[in-house]
Design an enzyme around this catalytic site. Structure first.
Site, PDB file in Angstrom:
ATOM      1  N   SER A   1       0.830  -1.210   0.000  1.00  0.00           N
ATOM      2  CA  SER A   1       0.000   0.000   0.000  1.00  0.00           C
ATOM      3  C   SER A   1       0.859   1.254   0.000  1.00  0.00           C
ATOM      4  CB  SER A   1      -0.860  -0.014   1.271  1.00  0.00           C
ATOM      5  OG  SER A   1      -1.486   1.225   1.464  1.00  0.00           O
TER       6      SER A   1
ATOM      7  N   LYS B   1       1.881  -3.852   6.432  1.00  0.00           N
ATOM      8  CA  LYS B   1       2.309  -3.793   5.028  1.00  0.00           C
ATOM      9  C   LYS B   1       3.833  -3.619   4.950  1.00  0.00           C
ATOM     10  CE  LYS B   1      -1.626  -4.617   3.364  1.00  0.00           C
ATOM     11  NZ  LYS B   1      -1.867  -5.975   2.829  1.00  0.00           N
TER      12      LYS B   1
ATOM     13  N   TYR C   1      -2.132  -1.368  10.934  1.00  0.00           N
ATOM     14  CA  TYR C   1      -2.412  -1.852   9.576  1.00  0.00           C
ATOM     15  C   TYR C   1      -1.245  -1.497   8.644  1.00  0.00           C
ATOM     16  CZ  TYR C   1      -3.887  -1.815   4.760  1.00  0.00           C
ATOM     17  OH  TYR C   1      -3.906  -2.008   3.393  1.00  0.00           O
TER      18      TYR C   1
END
Ligand code: NAD
Ligand code: WQD
Length: 349
Positions: free
Chosen positions: A131, A160, A156
């Site tokens: 991302s 990644k 979150y």
């Protein structure tokens, strides 16, 4: 033998989700044989009906958790896989702050298990969903892959960054994996058939589902989070990419991996349009593309938002031989068609 038996079989984890389901369509259209594994924790089984309507046939589907070793091992045992696209992850930024360990377990436990099974079953090609969140607020725009990552603003985002590093380190240690981490910018839209699309559960945190739900009358008004940023109209700038273009990038990534001669390799590629759009311009473009007006008001900034981020896409163009072909207006029109199709079915709590 039928041609289908020769098609490279690709495990698509999270293939019932938003990006995964569109990628399944792109894979079939490109002659690959996707096999979906999804626990339906953030998707509905009805996605499979949508896929059938588009493709005219069923796609193999396993309802399983990617952290379940026995279930995953059975899939690797049974299916002669040539590659994996790892979409399966939890993705709600706010929820990840409240439940960090769930996010580390789900997003990183699943990746660890996959790397292990890929090694054991000699499945070499991996595409990983990363991302643009790993860039935070970059100093220079557009963002190239050389732009340094910044400390993650949420668990979150951290999954990644750590996920990328896990793959990089495995490749450095010569685990026979060829991997591409694709850093997606802001995926929006839906398949033009309106058979599949995004299914936000509850109140959407993302801009475009909030716009379509407001236009549909499910929400009274959209709040634009701040108009005092240093941007052309004061609202934040993002790189919104049609999910069908994004799906196609995965096909090209798999093709690239299969042409790569090294036993182990790892690279990172930005997947965006290269264009930055303000929030107000997204609203205006939606209204022009659909003829439907959106009730909105300007509110305070949303904590944690970056001011602007959009991709330098030269590497994706060059390495993947891939370009976006859909405009922002098309993406918003397709998102609206999908919203009209689902109506208030997945309406909110
Ligand atoms: P999504 O929630 O629609 O799809 C993810 C799918 O994975 C869901 O169907 C969910 O049920 C499934 N899943 C989650 N954990 C699982 C597990 N342990 N086992 C099996 N299935 C599991 O999300 P999406 O928008 O399609 O995102 C796909 C990937 O792309 C994610 O890794 C996400 O972090 C990443 N990504 C998304 C965006 C975005 O804005 N949508 C941006 C950048 C990166
Ligand atoms: C876009 C713009 C908001 C809602 C998130 C994740 C990121 C990545 C992509 C996965 C921002 C504004 C939004 C609203 C608004 N996902 N907005 N009113 O913040 O770029 O990124 O999705 O990796 O990790 O954080 O996307 O769609 O939430 O917001 O004004 O009701 O719309 O402020 O400028 P974002 P978004």
């Amino acid at each position: 033998m039928t041609s289908a038996t020769h098609s490279p079989k690709i495990l698509v984890t999270g293939g019932a989700g938003f990006i995964g389901s569109h990628t399944v369509v792109a894979l079939v259209e490109a002659g690959f044989e996707p096999v979906i594994v999804d626990d339906l924790s953030n998707s509905l089984a009805s996605v499979l009906n949508g896929l059938r309507a588009i493709l005219g046939r069923d796609v193999p589907f396993y309802q399983a958790n990617c952290n379940d070793r026995a279930a995953m091992q059975a899939i690797f045992e049974r299916e002669a896989l040539t590659g994996v696209i790892h979409f399966a992850a939890y993705k709600a930024v706010g929820e990840s702050v409240a439940k960090p360990l769930d996010y580390y377990q789900n997003n990183l436990g699943s990746l660890l298990l996959l790397l292990d099974l890929m090694n054991e079953y000699k499945v070499h090609n991996l595409v990983f969903s990363s991302s643009c969140t790993v860039y935070g607020q970059p100093e220079h725009l557009p963002v190239t892959e050389e732009t340094p990552r910044l400390p993650a603003q949420s668990p979150y985002g951290n999954t990644k960054a750590i996920g990328e590093d896990m793959i990089r380190d495995a490749v450095r240690a010569n685990l026979p994996i060829k991997a591409l981490a694709l850093r997606y910018f802001n995926p929006i839209g839906a398949h033009p058939s309106a058979e599949i699309g995004e299914l936000p559960l509850g109140v959407p945190a993302n801009l475009v589902p909030f716009i379509t739900q407001t236009a549909a009358g499910m929400r009274a008004s959209l709040t634009v989070y701040g108009d005092d940023y240093n941007t052309p109209d004061g609202t934040c700038v993002r790189d919104y990419i049609h999910v069908v273009d994004l799906a196609e990038a995965h096909v090209q990534a798999l093709r690239k991996l299969s042409e790569t001669n090294a036993d182990a390799s790892y690279d990172i590629i930005n997947i965006g349009t290269g264009r930055g759009e303000t929030v107000l311009n997204v609203i205006k473009t939606f209204e022009e593309a659909t003829g439907v007006s959106v009730n909105y008001s300007i509110g305070p900034r949303r904590p944690g938002d970056v001011e602007q981020v959009y991709a330098d896409v030269s590497k994706s163009n060059r390495v993947l031989n891939w370009h976006t072909t859909h405009s922002l207006a098309e993406a918003l029109r397709d998102a609206w068609r999908w919203q009209q199709k689902i109506g208030a079915k997945v309406a909110a709590s």
